[in-house]
Design a protein around this motif. Structure first.
Motif, PDB file in Angstrom:
ATOM      1  N   VAL A 434       0.858  -1.190   0.000  1.00  0.00           N
ATOM      2  CA  VAL A 434       0.000   0.000   0.000  1.00  0.00           C
ATOM      3  C   VAL A 434       0.895   1.243   0.000  1.00  0.00           C
ATOM      4  CG1 VAL A 434      -1.723   1.315   1.282  1.00  0.00           C
ATOM      5  CG2 VAL A 434      -1.878  -1.182   1.180  1.00  0.00           C
ATOM      6  N   ILE A 435       0.634   2.159  -0.950  1.00  0.00           N
ATOM      7  CA  ILE A 435       1.408   3.399  -1.017  1.00  0.00           C
ATOM      8  C   ILE A 435       0.459   4.592  -0.961  1.00  0.00           C
ATOM      9  CG2 ILE A 435       3.383   2.424  -2.243  1.00  0.00           C
ATOM     10  CD1 ILE A 435       2.182   3.401  -4.854  1.00  0.00           C
ATOM     11  N   PHE A 436       0.982   5.739  -0.579  1.00  0.00           N
ATOM     12  CA  PHE A 436       0.182   6.955  -0.414  1.00  0.00           C
ATOM     13  C   PHE A 436       0.624   8.007  -1.424  1.00  0.00           C
ATOM     14  CE2 PHE A 436      -0.309   4.721   3.493  1.00  0.00           C
ATOM     15  CZ  PHE A 436      -1.533   5.112   4.040  1.00  0.00           C
ATOM     16  N   ASN A 437      -0.343   8.630  -2.078  1.00  0.00           N
ATOM     17  CA  ASN A 437      -0.061   9.749  -2.968  1.00  0.00           C
ATOM     18  C   ASN A 437       0.079  11.008  -2.111  1.00  0.00           C
ATOM     19  OD1 ASN A 437      -0.286  11.980  -4.783  1.00  0.00           O
ATOM     20  ND2 ASN A 437      -1.340  10.681  -6.268  1.00  0.00           N
ATOM     21  N   ALA A 438       1.278  11.607  -2.097  1.00  0.00           N
ATOM     22  CA  ALA A 438       1.536  12.753  -1.209  1.00  0.00           C
ATOM     23  C   ALA A 438       0.704  13.969  -1.601  1.00  0.00           C
ATOM     24  CB  ALA A 438       3.019  13.103  -1.238  1.00  0.00           C
ATOM     25  N   ARG A 439       0.315  14.084  -2.863  1.00  0.00           N
ATOM     26  CA  ARG A 439      -0.458  15.256  -3.304  1.00  0.00           C
ATOM     27  C   ARG A 439      -1.920  15.142  -2.902  1.00  0.00           C
ATOM     28  NH1 ARG A 439      -3.534  16.218  -7.819  1.00  0.00           N
ATOM     29  NH2 ARG A 439      -2.929  14.186  -8.657  1.00  0.00           N
ATOM     30  N   THR A 440      -2.517  13.979  -3.112  1.00  0.00           N
ATOM     31  CA  THR A 440      -3.952  13.814  -2.848  1.00  0.00           C
ATOM     32  C   THR A 440      -4.242  13.202  -1.482  1.00  0.00           C
ATOM     33  OG1 THR A 440      -3.979  11.600  -3.837  1.00  0.00           O
ATOM     34  CG2 THR A 440      -4.357  13.486  -5.314  1.00  0.00           C
ATOM     35  N   GLY A 441      -3.227  12.546  -0.904  1.00  0.00           N
ATOM     36  CA  GLY A 441      -3.446  11.885   0.383  1.00  0.00           C
ATOM     37  C   GLY A 441      -4.115  10.526   0.245  1.00  0.00           C
ATOM     38  N   LYS A 442      -4.430  10.102  -0.983  1.00  0.00           N
ATOM     39  CA  LYS A 442      -5.117   8.814  -1.183  1.00  0.00           C
ATOM     40  C   LYS A 442      -4.128   7.665  -1.046  1.00  0.00           C
ATOM     41  CE  LYS A 442      -8.709  10.500  -4.342  1.00  0.00           C
ATOM     42  NZ  LYS A 442      -9.232  10.433  -5.721  1.00  0.00           N
ATOM     43  N   LYS A 443      -4.631   6.547  -0.496  1.00  0.00           N
ATOM     44  CA  LYS A 443      -3.782   5.361  -0.447  1.00  0.00           C
ATOM     45  C   LYS A 443      -4.252   4.375  -1.509  1.00  0.00           C
ATOM     46  CE  LYS A 443      -6.051   2.680   3.212  1.00  0.00           C
ATOM     47  NZ  LYS A 443      -5.851   2.013   4.501  1.00  0.00           N
ATOM     48  N   VAL A 444      -3.297   3.683  -2.100  1.00  0.00           N
ATOM     49  CA  VAL A 444      -3.618   2.780  -3.199  1.00  0.00           C
ATOM     50  C   VAL A 444      -2.726   1.548  -3.105  1.00  0.00           C
ATOM     51  CG1 VAL A 444      -2.001   3.951  -4.756  1.00  0.00           C
ATOM     52  CG2 VAL A 444      -3.878   2.642  -5.724  1.00  0.00           C
ATOM     53  N   LYS A 445      -3.296   0.415  -3.511  1.00  0.00           N
ATOM     54  CA  LYS A 445      -2.529  -0.829  -3.506  1.00  0.00           C
ATOM     55  C   LYS A 445      -1.837  -0.996  -4.855  1.00  0.00           C
ATOM     56  CE  LYS A 445      -3.051  -5.711  -2.331  1.00  0.00           C
ATOM     57  NZ  LYS A 445      -3.992  -6.781  -1.991  1.00  0.00           N
ATOM     58  N   VAL A 446      -0.605  -1.504  -4.856  1.00  0.00           N
ATOM     59  CA  VAL A 446       0.144  -1.728  -6.102  1.00  0.00           C
ATOM     60  C   VAL A 446      -0.169  -3.135  -6.601  1.00  0.00           C
ATOM     61  CG1 VAL A 446       2.424  -1.765  -7.178  1.00  0.00           C
ATOM     62  CG2 VAL A 446       1.982  -0.234  -5.247  1.00  0.00           C
ATOM     63  N   PRO A 447      -1.065  -3.272  -7.591  1.00  0.00           N
ATOM     64  CA  PRO A 447      -1.464  -4.615  -8.012  1.00  0.00           C
ATOM     65  C   PRO A 447      -0.405  -5.328  -8.853  1.00  0.00           C
ATOM     66  CG  PRO A 447      -2.631  -2.956  -9.293  1.00  0.00           C
ATOM     67  CD  PRO A 447      -1.806  -2.222  -8.299  1.00  0.00           C
ATOM     68  N   ARG A 448       0.371  -4.533  -9.621  1.00  0.00           N
ATOM     69  CA  ARG A 448       1.350  -5.168 -10.514  1.00  0.00           C
ATOM     70  C   ARG A 448       2.554  -4.253 -10.672  1.00  0.00           C
ATOM     71  NH1 ARG A 448       0.409  -6.814 -16.867  1.00  0.00           N
ATOM     72  NH2 ARG A 448       2.328  -8.019 -17.139  1.00  0.00           N
ATOM     73  N   LEU A 449       3.741  -4.845 -10.582  1.00  0.00           N
ATOM     74  CA  LEU A 449       4.995  -4.094 -10.663  1.00  0.00           C
ATOM     75  C   LEU A 449       5.843  -4.710 -11.776  1.00  0.00           C
ATOM     76  CD1 LEU A 449       6.176  -1.777  -8.942  1.00  0.00           C
ATOM     77  CD2 LEU A 449       7.282  -3.505  -7.517  1.00  0.00           C
ATOM     78  N   VAL A 450       6.334  -3.889 -12.693  1.00  0.00           N
ATOM     79  CA  VAL A 450       7.077  -4.429 -13.839  1.00  0.00           C
ATOM     80  C   VAL A 450       8.327  -3.600 -14.110  1.00  0.00           C
ATOM     81  CG1 VAL A 450       5.046  -5.407 -14.981  1.00  0.00           C
ATOM     82  CG2 VAL A 450       5.732  -3.061 -15.508  1.00  0.00           C
ATOM     83  N   ARG A 451       9.312  -4.252 -14.729  1.00  0.00           N
ATOM     84  CA  ARG A 451      10.427  -3.545 -15.363  1.00  0.00           C
ATOM     85  C   ARG A 451      10.084  -3.435 -16.844  1.00  0.00           C
ATOM     86  NH1 ARG A 451      15.337  -3.576 -12.363  1.00  0.00           N
ATOM     87  NH2 ARG A 451      15.436  -5.193 -10.777  1.00  0.00           N
ATOM     88  N   MET A 452      10.356  -2.261 -17.431  1.00  0.00           N
ATOM     89  CA  MET A 452       9.974  -2.035 -18.819  1.00  0.00           C
ATOM     90  C   MET A 452      11.132  -2.340 -19.768  1.00  0.00           C
ATOM     91  SD  MET A 452       6.882  -1.316 -18.643  1.00  0.00           S
ATOM     92  CE  MET A 452       6.673  -1.022 -20.401  1.00  0.00           C
ATOM     93  N   HIS A 453      10.776  -2.931 -20.900  1.00  0.00           N
ATOM     94  CA  HIS A 453      11.729  -3.109 -21.999  1.00  0.00           C
ATOM     95  C   HIS A 453      11.013  -2.631 -23.254  1.00  0.00           C
ATOM     96  CE1 HIS A 453      14.826  -4.502 -24.556  1.00  0.00           C
ATOM     97  NE2 HIS A 453      14.222  -5.601 -24.961  1.00  0.00           N
ATOM     98  N   SER A 454      11.051  -1.298 -23.472  1.00  0.00           N
ATOM     99  CA  SER A 454      10.262  -0.644 -24.525  1.00  0.00           C
ATOM    100  C   SER A 454       8.788  -0.920 -24.237  1.00  0.00           C
ATOM    101  CB  SER A 454      10.695  -1.105 -25.905  1.00  0.00           C
ATOM    102  OG  SER A 454      10.051  -0.357 -26.903  1.00  0.00           O
ATOM    103  N   ASN A 455       8.056  -1.628 -25.143  1.00  0.00           N
ATOM    104  CA  ASN A 455       6.651  -1.911 -24.872  1.00  0.00           C
ATOM    105  C   ASN A 455       6.441  -3.311 -24.279  1.00  0.00           C
ATOM    106  OD1 ASN A 455       7.453  -3.040 -27.305  1.00  0.00           O
ATOM    107  ND2 ASN A 455       5.379  -3.044 -28.158  1.00  0.00           N
ATOM    108  N   ASP A 456       7.532  -4.036 -24.028  1.00  0.00           N
ATOM    109  CA  ASP A 456       7.441  -5.319 -23.331  1.00  0.00           C
ATOM    110  C   ASP A 456       7.723  -5.085 -21.850  1.00  0.00           C
ATOM    111  OD1 ASP A 456       6.993  -6.550 -25.751  1.00  0.00           O
ATOM    112  OD2 ASP A 456       9.126  -6.948 -26.095  1.00  0.00           O
ATOM    113  N   MET A 457       7.355  -6.055 -21.040  1.00  0.00           N
ATOM    114  CA  MET A 457       7.560  -5.860 -19.600  1.00  0.00           C
ATOM    115  C   MET A 457       7.863  -7.183 -18.912  1.00  0.00           C
ATOM    116  SD  MET A 457       3.612  -4.826 -18.953  1.00  0.00           S
ATOM    117  CE  MET A 457       3.680  -3.762 -20.368  1.00  0.00           C
ATOM    118  N   GLU A 458       8.486  -7.056 -17.758  1.00  0.00           N
ATOM    119  CA  GLU A 458       8.883  -8.224 -16.994  1.00  0.00           C
ATOM    120  C   GLU A 458       8.410  -8.016 -15.555  1.00  0.00           C
ATOM    121  OE1 GLU A 458      13.175  -9.465 -15.401  1.00  0.00           O
ATOM    122  OE2 GLU A 458      13.047  -9.538 -17.584  1.00  0.00           O
ATOM    123  N   ASP A 459       7.560  -8.902 -15.062  1.00  0.00           N
ATOM    124  CA  ASP A 459       6.996  -8.749 -13.710  1.00  0.00           C
ATOM    125  C   ASP A 459       8.069  -8.959 -12.654  1.00  0.00           C
ATOM    126  OD1 ASP A 459       3.878  -8.482 -13.598  1.00  0.00           O
ATOM    127  OD2 ASP A 459       4.325  -9.766 -15.310  1.00  0.00           O
TER     128      ASP A 459
END
Length: 793
Positions: A434-459
Motif C-alpha cells: 500500500v502506497i500513499f499519494n503525497a499530493r492527494t493523500g489517497k492510499k492505493v494498492k500496487v497490483p502489478r509491478l514491472v520492469r519495462m523493456h520498450s513496450n514489453d515488460m517483466e513482472d
C-alpha cells in the motif's frame, strides 16, 4: 606560512596550472598504477524536492547505507540517451540492447526489414523514423574497467577489483530529439543520475543539442559525450570537441582517438588504457583489443593523451597536485581523476565511433559504468516542514530500510490500463504493498509491478532504492510523489515550458465519448499538451510545442480512438504587455433600487519581469487606514486576473504586469466582493491603455542545414520571412544557418525549404522568447479584433 598544497590549489585556481601542465605532462609515463581513491559523494550534486507535511523519518545523519545497499547501488546506473534530431540516439540504443543480450538482432530505425528499432515501438514512430515518446529499458553489462592493471593494494577501487570485469545493471531511457517533444527529455533527465549526449561527427553541436545541454544543467546531470556517425563523409571529431567547449561551455576532452575515419573507420584507441580496440564478428559483437597502436597514429594519440591529462588536471586537484609534485600518473590515477571530475560535472569525457557501423559502442557502455555516478553518489534533497520554513533541506538516502519515497515521472495508457513510470529514491516498493499519494493523500494498492523493456515488460516482486520501474492500476498525475505513509517528503515537479502553438479541433461528424476521452488522456500523459474551450467561439482549442506535436496527437486520435478530426489553421500564442507605468483612479457605481454596487480604487500598473519564482504577473496591496477593507482584497486580485485573461488590444493573455493598489473607498451598504471585482477589472483596463501596451509574438531560434549551393536561396527565404540571421557556418559541402524568426512566419516552411533545396535541406526550431510585433502588424491586429467585437454586438 602557506602550505605547499595550498600553493598548488592557488596555482590551479589562478589558471597558471595549464602552463605548468604543458611543461611537465610530457614527463608523464604510463606507469605502474596506484590504488584509485574512492569517489567521494559530491555534496553539490543536488536534485529537487519541495516542502511537505511533517515527517516521521529519522534525520539523514542517522541513516547509513548498509554494505548490501552499497554493493547493489555501486553496480546500478540510470542513464538517458539524448541528442539533436537524427544524431543516432535510437540507433545507439539498439546496439546497446543487442550487445547486452536484450534483443536477438539489430533492426534499423528506417530499416528495409520493416521491423523498426525496438525502442520506437509506436506505429507512428516507425513510419516517420523519429522518436515521439521516451522509452525505458534495462540491461546488464560486463564492463571492462578503464585500467586493466591489478591495483597495488588489491582492493576494490571503483574500477573493478584488480581490473576484472564486473556486471552492472543499467536502466536506459531513449528520448526524442525534436523540440516538440521536449517534455519527454525533461522528465527523463529529472529522474536520471547520468546521461549520454550524442553528437553527429559532421553537424556537431546543433540547436537541440544546446537545449538538451541546458536541461542536463538544470537537473545537475553528469554526462559523457559520444561523437557518432564517424563513418560519414566530412566527419571531424576535433571540430565537434571545440564546439562542445565553446558553445556548451564544457571542459571536455577525448578519451579515444578514431582509427581511420569516414569509409576507413576501423576502430578506436583508448587513451586511458592505451590500447587499440577493434570490432569484429557479426554486427561488431566481438571486441578485439591489442597493445599495438597503429604507427601512423601513435604520435597523434600521444598528443591527445597529453591534452586529456592537462584538461583533467585543470578539473581535479588530486591529479593537479600529483603533476606539480612531479609524481608519475598511472592509468588508474587518470581513470580515477576522470571519474571524480565527471561526477562533479567539472569534466566531460568524449567517446567516438559509429553506431550504424557497429564501431565503438561497447567502450561507451564501459564509460557509463566507469565515469557516471551510481544512485548513492547523487545527493537528492527534500524539505522537512517540522523545521522552520527557511531551514536547509535534508537528504533522501537510497537505503532499503527507510521510508519509501518515489516519483511518478511519466504516464502511459497501456494494454492493461494506466502505466505509471516511477523512480524509487529510498525504501523498497513491493507488489501488493500500500502506497500513499503525497499530493492527494489517497492510499492505493500496487497490483502489478514491472520492469519495462520498450513496450514489453517483466513482472517483479519488489524494486529497491535507486531503480526505475512501472506500476499498473495506480491512478495519479505526472510528477506525483508516493510514500509508504510514514514520511511526507514531496519531490517537486519538473520544469514544464508553455505551449507556443494552438489550433481548433472538432470531430468529423457526430461527437463521441472517445473524443473527450482521448483529449483527457493526452493531457494527463503530456503536461505540455493543453486543452480549453474558447469562451466566445465555443470551439475546442488544443495547444502544444509545435505543429508536429499537435499533428502527432491528431493522428493518434484517429488511430488509437478511431476519431477523425477537423483542425483549424494553427494559431500563435500572442501575448500583451505594457511598456511603462500608468496610474488609475477608477470608480464603479451602479444603482438599481435597493442595494447597488460601489467601489473605488487608486493605484498604478507597472511593467514586471520574471521573478525568482518564475512569475511575471504580480499584485500588491498598499492600502492603509482601512479605506478598502482587507476582506475585499482577494476579490480585487481576482478581478485583476480576470482582466489579464483577455487583453484589451487583441484579446490575448496579458503578462509582465504588476498592479499596486494604494488607496480607494468603499460604501458600507453598496460595496461587495463582486463590486470590487468589477472595479478591479475596470481599473486595469483604464490604466492599460495609458501604459503604452504592445502585442508580443513568440520568436523561434531556427537552425537550417543545407548543401552549400543553396545558401543564397535559403538566406533569401529567411529574409522574406522577416528573419534575423545570427550565425552561419560553412563546412565542406554544406552550411548551417542559425537565425531568429517569428513563429507566425514559420508555418509552411518545411515544404518551402524542400522546394528551395531540392529536398536536401532540413531545419529545426525551438522557442526563444516573446518580442513585440512590428507597429503595422499591431495596428492590423487591433483593428481586426475591434471589428470582430463589433460584429458580435
Amino acid at each position: 606560512m602557506i602550505s605547499r598544497a595550498a600553493r598548488v590549489s592557488r596555482v590551479a585556481r589562478s589558471g597558471a596550472l595549464s602552463g605548468v601542465l604543458r611543461a611537465t605532462v610530457s614527463q608523464m609515463r604510463i606507469g605502474t598504477p596506484g590504488a584509485m581513491p574512492a569517489a567521494a559523494t559530491p555534496s553539490h550534486i543536488l536534485r529537487w524536492a519541495s516542502s511537505a507535511p511533517t515527517s516521521n523519518q529519522p534525520p539523514p545523519e542517522a541513516v547509513e547505507l548498509t554494505d548490501i545497499d552499497l554493493a547493489r547501488l555501486r553496480k546500478q546506473r540510470n542513464i538517458g540517451i539524448s541528442a539533436h534530431i537524427d544524431s543516432g540516439k535510437t540507433t545507439l540504443t539498439e546496439r546497446v540492447l543487442y550487445y547486452t543480450g536484450r534483443v536477438k538482432d539489430i533492426h534499423e530505425v528506417r530499416g528495409r526489414d520493416g521491423v523498426g528499432a525496438k525502442m520506437d515501438h509506436m506505429e507512428l514512430e516507425r513510419e516517420k523514423g523519429i522518436t515521439i515518446q521516451s522509452a525505458a529499458t534495462f540491461c546488464d553489462w560486463e564492463a571492462t574497467p578503464p585500467a586493466l592493471e591489478r591495483s597495488l593494494t588489491g582492493e576494490k577501487d571503483g574500477m573493478g577489483e584488480g581490473g576484472e570485469k564486473e556486471r552492472y545493471a543499467i536502466n536506459i531511457i531513449d528520448t526524442p530529439g525534436h523540440v516538440d517533444f521536449t517534455i519527454e527529455v525533461e522528465r527523463a533527465l529529472r529522474v536520471l543520475d547520468g546521461a549520454v549526449l550524442v553528437l553527429c561527427a559532421v553537424s556537431g553541436v546543433q540547436s537541440q543539442t544546446i537545449t538538451v545541454d541546458r536541461q542536463m544543467k538544470r537537473y545537475n546531470v553528469p554526462r559523457v559525450c559520444f561523437i557518432n556517425k564517424m563513418d560519414r563523409a566530412g566527419a571531424n571529431p576535433w571540430r565537434v570537441i571545440d564546439q562542445i567547449r565553446q558553445k556548451l561551455r564544457l571542459n571536455a576532452a577525448a578519451v579515444q582517438v578514431p582509427i581511420g575515419a569516414e569509409d576507413n573507420l576501423r576502430g578506436v584507441v583508448d587513451l586511458v588504457r592505451w590500447k587499440a580496440i577493434y570490432n569484429h564478428g557479426y554486427k561488431g559483437v566481438d571486441v578485439v583489443e591489442t597493445d599495438e597502436i597503429p604507427a601512423d597514429l601513435k604520435q597523434f594519440a600521444e598528443q591527445k593523451r597529453q591534452e586529456l591529462v592537462e584538461q583533467i588536471c585543470d578539473a581535479d586537484e588530486v591529479l593537479g597536485d600529483k603533476l606539480i609534485m612531479e609524481e608519475p600518473i598511472s592509468n588508474h590515477d587518470l581513470a580515477a581523476g576522470i571519474r571524480r571530475a565527471a561526477i562533479t560535472r567539472k569534466f566531460t569525457p568524449v567517446y567516438v565511433g559509429s553506431a550504424f557501423k557497429n564501431v565503438g559502442v561497447q567502450p561507451v557502455l564501459d564509460g557509463v559504468c566507469a565515469y557516471l555516478p551510481d544512485p548513492s553518489e547523487v545527493a537528492v534533497e527534500a524539505t522537512d516542514t517540522k523545521l522552520p520554513v527557511n531551514s536547509p533541506p535534508v537528504q533522501v538516502i537510497p537505503a532499503s530500510d527507510v521510508a519509501l519515497v518515489g516519483l511518478a515521472f511519466k504516464l502511459e495508457e497501456g494494454r492493461f490500463g494506466q502505466l505509471t513510470y516511477m523512480r524509487v529514491y529510498q525504501g523498497v516498493l513491493k507488489r501488493g504493498g500500500v502506497i500513499f499519494n503525497a499530493r492527494t493523500g489517497k492510499k492505493v494498492k500496487v497490483p502489478r509491478l514491472v520492469r519495462m523493456h520498450s513496450n514489453d515488460m517483466e513482472d517483479v516482486d519488489s524494486i529497491g532504492a535507486g531503480e526505475i520501474c512501472a506500476m499498473f492500476g495506480v491512478e495519479c498525475s505526472s510528477g506525483d510523489t508516493f510514500t509508504d505513509g510514514t514520511t511526507s517528503y514531496t519531490m517537486t515537479n519538473m520544469f514544464v515550458p508553455d505551449p507556443v502553438v494552438s489550433l481548433s479541433i472538432k470531430p468529423s461528424g457526430q461527437e463521441t465519448p472517445n473524443f473527450s476521452k482521448a483529449l483527457n488522456r493526452f493531457q494527463k500523459e503530456d503536461p505540455t499538451f493543453r486543452v480549453h474551450v474558447d469562451s466566445e467561439s465555443q470551439e475546442t482549442i488544443i495547444s502544444g510545442m509545435g505543429e508536429l506535436h499537435l499533428d502527432i496527437y491528431v493522428e493518434r486520435m484517429r488511430r488509437e480512438y478511431r476519431v477523425d478530426c477537423q483542425v483549424g489553421k494553427p494559431q500563435v500564442a500572442f501575448r500583451e504587455t505594457i511598456t511603462q507605468s500608468s496610474e488609475f483612479a477608477y470608480t464603479h457605481k451602479k444603482q438599481s433600487g435597493g442595494a447597488g454596487q460601489f467601489g473605488k480604487m487608486i493605484g498604478r500598473l507597472e511593467p514586471m519581469s520574471v521573478d525568482e519564482n518564475g512569475k511575471d504577473v504580480g499584485f500588491e496591496n498598499r492600502v492603509t487606514g482601512g479605506n478598502i477593507p482587507n476582506n475585499y482584497m482577494p476579490s480585487i486580485e481576482k478581478g485583476f486576473h480576470d482582466a489579464l485573461a483577455k487583453g484589451a488590444l487583441s484579446g490575448h493573455n496579458t503578462t509582465g504586469v504588476k498592479m499596486i493598489v494604494e488607496d480607494g473607498a468603499h460604501h458600507p451598504v453598496d460595496s461587495s466582493e463582486m463590486a470590487f471585482r468589477i472595479t478591479s477589472a475596470g481599473a486595469f483596463r483604464d490604466a492599460f491603455h495609458k501604459a503604452s501596451p504592445v502585442i508580443l509574438e513568440p520568436i523561434m531560434k531556427v537552425e537550417i542545414v543545407a548543401p552549400i549551393e543553396f545558401q543564397g536561396s535559403v538566406i533569401g527565404g529567411i529574409n522574406q520571412r522577416r528573419g534575423t540571421i545570427i550565425d552561419t557556418e560553412i563546412r565542406d559541402e554544406e552550411f548551417t544557418l542559425i537565425c531568429e524568426v517569428a513563429l507566425n512566419d514559420m508555418f509552411g516552411y518545411s515544404s518551402n525549404i524542400r522546394g528551395l533545396t531540392q529536398g536536401k535541406g532540413e531545419f529545426s526550431m525551438e522557442y526563444k522568447d516573446h518580442q513585440p510585433v512590428l507597429p503595422n502588424i499591431q495596428m492590423k491586429m487591433v483593428e481586426d479584433y475591434r471589428k470582430k467585437q463589433a460584429e458580435k454586438k
